[in-house]
Design a protein around this motif. Structure first.
Motif, PDB file in Angstrom:
ATOM      1  N   PRO A 160       1.246  -1.171  -0.006  1.00 53.08           N
ATOM      2  CA  PRO A 160      -0.050  -0.159  -0.051  1.00 53.08           C
ATOM      3  C   PRO A 160       0.972   1.074  -0.129  1.00 53.08           C
ATOM      4  CG  PRO A 160       0.189  -1.001   2.274  1.00 53.08           C
ATOM      5  CD  PRO A 160       0.440  -2.005   1.457  1.00 53.08           C
ATOM      6  N   CYS A 161       2.288   1.218   1.063  1.00 54.32           N
ATOM      7  CA  CYS A 161       2.573   1.988   0.934  1.00 54.32           C
ATOM      8  C   CYS A 161       2.027   3.506   1.581  1.00 54.32           C
ATOM      9  CB  CYS A 161       3.365   3.149  -0.748  1.00 54.32           C
ATOM     10  SG  CYS A 161       4.342   1.708  -1.748  1.00 54.32           S
ATOM     11  N   THR A 162       1.057   3.134   2.171  1.00 53.06           N
ATOM     12  CA  THR A 162       0.701   4.309   2.727  1.00 53.06           C
ATOM     13  C   THR A 162       0.576   3.759   4.420  1.00 53.06           C
ATOM     14  OG1 THR A 162      -0.187   5.141   1.354  1.00 53.06           O
ATOM     15  CG2 THR A 162      -1.960   5.796   3.292  1.00 53.06           C
ATOM     16  N   VAL A 163       0.812   4.616   5.464  1.00 53.71           N
ATOM     17  CA  VAL A 163       1.068   4.001   6.881  1.00 53.71           C
ATOM     18  C   VAL A 163      -0.287   4.923   7.931  1.00 53.71           C
ATOM     19  CG1 VAL A 163       2.001   4.015   9.220  1.00 53.71           C
ATOM     20  CG2 VAL A 163       3.509   4.440   7.369  1.00 53.71           C
ATOM     21  N   PRO A 164      -1.323   3.440   8.071  1.00 54.48           N
ATOM     22  CA  PRO A 164      -2.471   3.975   8.037  1.00 54.48           C
ATOM     23  C   PRO A 164      -2.162   5.257   9.720  1.00 54.48           C
ATOM     24  CG  PRO A 164      -2.022   1.620   7.980  1.00 54.48           C
ATOM     25  CD  PRO A 164      -1.219   1.827   7.929  1.00 54.48           C
ATOM     26  N   GLY A 165      -3.470   5.821   9.947  1.00 57.75           N
ATOM     27  CA  GLY A 165      -3.047   7.236  10.206  1.00 57.75           C
ATOM     28  C   GLY A 165      -2.184   8.075  10.854  1.00 57.75           C
ATOM     29  N   GLU A 166      -0.980   7.797   9.978  1.00 57.87           N
ATOM     30  CA  GLU A 166      -0.022   8.365   9.781  1.00 57.87           C
ATOM     31  C   GLU A 166       0.048  10.036  10.266  1.00 57.87           C
ATOM     32  OE1 GLU A 166       4.101   8.213   6.891  1.00 57.87           O
ATOM     33  OE2 GLU A 166       1.878   9.750   5.948  1.00 57.87           O
ATOM     34  N   SER A 184       8.949   1.607  11.054  1.00 59.31           N
ATOM     35  CA  SER A 184       8.245   1.041  12.499  1.00 59.31           C
ATOM     36  C   SER A 184       7.229  -0.351  11.569  1.00 59.31           C
ATOM     37  CB  SER A 184       7.606   1.915  13.024  1.00 59.31           C
ATOM     38  OG  SER A 184       6.628   2.264  11.616  1.00 59.31           O
ATOM     39  N   ASP A 185       6.900  -1.134  12.879  1.00 60.07           N
ATOM     40  CA  ASP A 185       6.009  -2.533  12.496  1.00 60.07           C
ATOM     41  C   ASP A 185       4.790  -1.886  11.516  1.00 60.07           C
ATOM     42  OD1 ASP A 185       7.615  -3.794  14.409  1.00 60.07           O
ATOM     43  OD2 ASP A 185       5.580  -3.671  15.885  1.00 60.07           O
ATOM     44  N   GLU A 186       4.392  -1.036  11.730  1.00 63.56           N
ATOM     45  CA  GLU A 186       3.528  -0.177  10.459  1.00 63.56           C
ATOM     46  C   GLU A 186       3.616   0.148   8.892  1.00 63.56           C
ATOM     47  OE1 GLU A 186       3.602   1.309  13.493  1.00 63.56           O
ATOM     48  OE2 GLU A 186       2.322   0.299  15.145  1.00 63.56           O
ATOM     49  N   GLU A 187       4.821   1.055   9.314  1.00 63.38           N
ATOM     50  CA  GLU A 187       5.895   1.082   8.361  1.00 63.38           C
ATOM     51  C   GLU A 187       6.023  -0.076   7.560  1.00 63.38           C
ATOM     52  OE1 GLU A 187       7.622   5.434   9.340  1.00 63.38           O
ATOM     53  OE2 GLU A 187       8.934   3.552   9.671  1.00 63.38           O
ATOM     54  N   ARG A 188       6.663  -1.215   8.272  1.00 67.03           N
ATOM     55  CA  ARG A 188       7.419  -2.407   7.349  1.00 67.03           C
ATOM     56  C   ARG A 188       5.826  -2.881   6.988  1.00 67.03           C
ATOM     57  NH1 ARG A 188      10.661  -2.707  12.078  1.00 67.03           N
ATOM     58  NH2 ARG A 188       8.838  -3.948  12.477  1.00 67.03           N
ATOM     59  N   ARG A 189       4.954  -3.070   7.957  1.00 68.54           N
ATOM     60  CA  ARG A 189       3.205  -3.567   7.397  1.00 68.54           C
ATOM     61  C   ARG A 189       2.524  -2.762   5.830  1.00 68.54           C
ATOM     62  NH1 ARG A 189       2.024  -4.349  12.798  1.00 68.54           N
ATOM     63  NH2 ARG A 189       1.275  -2.958  12.680  1.00 68.54           N
ATOM     64  N   ALA A 244      11.268   0.123   3.727  1.00 66.45           N
ATOM     65  CA  ALA A 244      11.890  -0.494   3.671  1.00 66.45           C
ATOM     66  C   ALA A 244      13.022   0.510   3.892  1.00 66.45           C
ATOM     67  CB  ALA A 244      12.366  -1.246   3.309  1.00 66.45           C
ATOM     68  N   THR A 245      14.490   0.543   3.913  1.00 63.58           N
ATOM     69  CA  THR A 245      15.625   1.539   4.033  1.00 63.58           C
ATOM     70  C   THR A 245      16.786   1.226   3.435  1.00 63.58           C
ATOM     71  OG1 THR A 245      16.277   3.476   5.283  1.00 63.58           O
ATOM     72  CG2 THR A 245      16.302   1.763   6.969  1.00 63.58           C
ATOM     73  N   ALA A 246      17.607   1.693   2.604  1.00 64.06           N
ATOM     74  CA  ALA A 246      19.160   0.757   2.255  1.00 64.06           C
ATOM     75  C   ALA A 246      20.235   2.013   2.939  1.00 64.06           C
ATOM     76  CB  ALA A 246      18.878   1.218   0.777  1.00 64.06           C
ATOM     77  N   VAL A 257      10.709  11.613   5.477  1.00 64.95           N
ATOM     78  CA  VAL A 257      12.040  11.111   5.469  1.00 64.95           C
ATOM     79  C   VAL A 257      11.152  10.687   3.972  1.00 64.95           C
ATOM     80  CG1 VAL A 257      13.519  11.285   7.491  1.00 64.95           C
ATOM     81  CG2 VAL A 257      11.904   9.380   6.926  1.00 64.95           C
ATOM     82  N   TYR A 258      12.535  10.046   2.412  1.00 67.97           N
ATOM     83  CA  TYR A 258      12.256   9.454   2.263  1.00 67.97           C
ATOM     84  C   TYR A 258      12.662   7.751   2.465  1.00 67.97           C
ATOM     85  CZ  TYR A 258      10.358  12.280  -1.570  1.00 67.97           C
ATOM     86  OH  TYR A 258       9.181  13.495  -1.405  1.00 67.97           O
ATOM     87  N   LEU A 259      11.422   6.562   1.981  1.00 71.56           N
ATOM     88  CA  LEU A 259      11.613   5.243   2.719  1.00 71.56           C
ATOM     89  C   LEU A 259      11.492   4.956   0.928  1.00 71.56           C
ATOM     90  CD1 LEU A 259      10.458   4.515   6.086  1.00 71.56           C
ATOM     91  CD2 LEU A 259      12.895   5.208   4.976  1.00 71.56           C
ATOM     92  N   VAL A 260      12.624   3.302   1.006  1.00 66.41           N
ATOM     93  CA  VAL A 260      11.901   2.411   0.006  1.00 66.41           C
ATOM     94  C   VAL A 260      10.785   1.817   0.060  1.00 66.41           C
ATOM     95  CG1 VAL A 260      12.506   0.810  -1.885  1.00 66.41           C
ATOM     96  CG2 VAL A 260      14.354   2.462  -0.766  1.00 66.41           C
ATOM     97  N   CYS A 261       9.339   1.769  -1.193  1.00 70.91           N
ATOM     98  CA  CYS A 261       8.605   1.143  -1.260  1.00 70.91           C
ATOM     99  C   CYS A 261       8.673   0.443  -2.544  1.00 70.91           C
ATOM    100  CB  CYS A 261       7.212   1.820  -0.187  1.00 70.91           C
ATOM    101  SG  CYS A 261       5.593   0.431  -0.071  1.00 70.91           S
TER     102      CYS A 261
END
Length: 210
Positions: free
Chosen positions: A45-51, A107-112, A116-118, A65-69
């Protein structure tokens, strides 16, 4: 014997014709040419619920910040424990806080959500040296020695924050001047739409002006 062979050939032809009719009836067009359907669509989804609501109740400085998704760069909202009065106007502090967020595991929410981060530590950012263009930031590793995706994350995160404010007239927007610990001059790295879509490619750069 000849009659049996003729019937065998006719039977094979009828079976092939029947298969073609069934395929066409299902809406599948038969072809003898391989078809490239492209890459499979991403299911993350590349969207963190309730962010948005979560960042409104947490303390600390809001950071983006920019992460990889899904093999692309996507922004997430974070909070830094750095007091706002210390972060305001201090580009190195802001860059250090951003870098720490990039190095930390999602975080757990971000992983779900597929993030990820490089960017892997240890990595430190400091102010530029005497003679560097205004606004230069220097990393503890040469930028070109970093994995392309990690550098893309750093460049886009810095460029779209107070850490990446252009340091001189005519400086490109959405860019940041980075150098390393070596005796090499810094370069201006740009965060483009193409880079966000393909962070594994080379990060666009140019000689940094004075």
């Amino acid at each position: 014997m000849r009659l049996r062979r003729t019937w065998g050939r006719r039977r094979t032809g009828l079976l092939a014709l029947g298969a073609a009719v069934l395929l066409s009836g299902c809406g599948i067009r038969t072809t003898s040419v391989p078809v490239d359907a492209g890459a499979a669509p991403s299911r993350v989804p590349c969207t963190v619920p309730g962010e948005a609501s979560a960042t409104g109740v947490q303390s600390g400085v809001p950071l983006r910040v920019y992460l990889v998704c899904g093999a692309q760069l996507d922004a997430v909202e974070r909070r830094s424990p750095l007091p706002e009065e210390k972060a305001a106007g201090d580009r190195v502090r802001t860059a250090s806080a951003l870098l720490a967020q990039l190095e930390s595991e999602p975080s757990d929410e971000e992983r779900r959500a597929g993030f990820a981060t490089a960017v892997k530590g240890p990595l430190v950012v400091s102010a530029g040296r005497a003679g560097d263009p205004k606004g230069t930031l220097r990393l503890s590793r040469q930028p070109e020695d970093l994995p392309p995706t990690a550098l893309a994350q750093i460049v886009c995160t810095f460029a779209e924050s107070a850490a990446g404010e252009p340091g001189g007239s005519g400086a490109a927007a959405d860019s940041v001047v980075l150098g390393g610990p070596g005796p090499y001059g810094p370069r201006r790295y740009s965060c483009t739409t193409e880079l966000k879509e393909r962070p594994e490619s080379a990060v666009p750069s140019s000689p940094a002006g004075r």
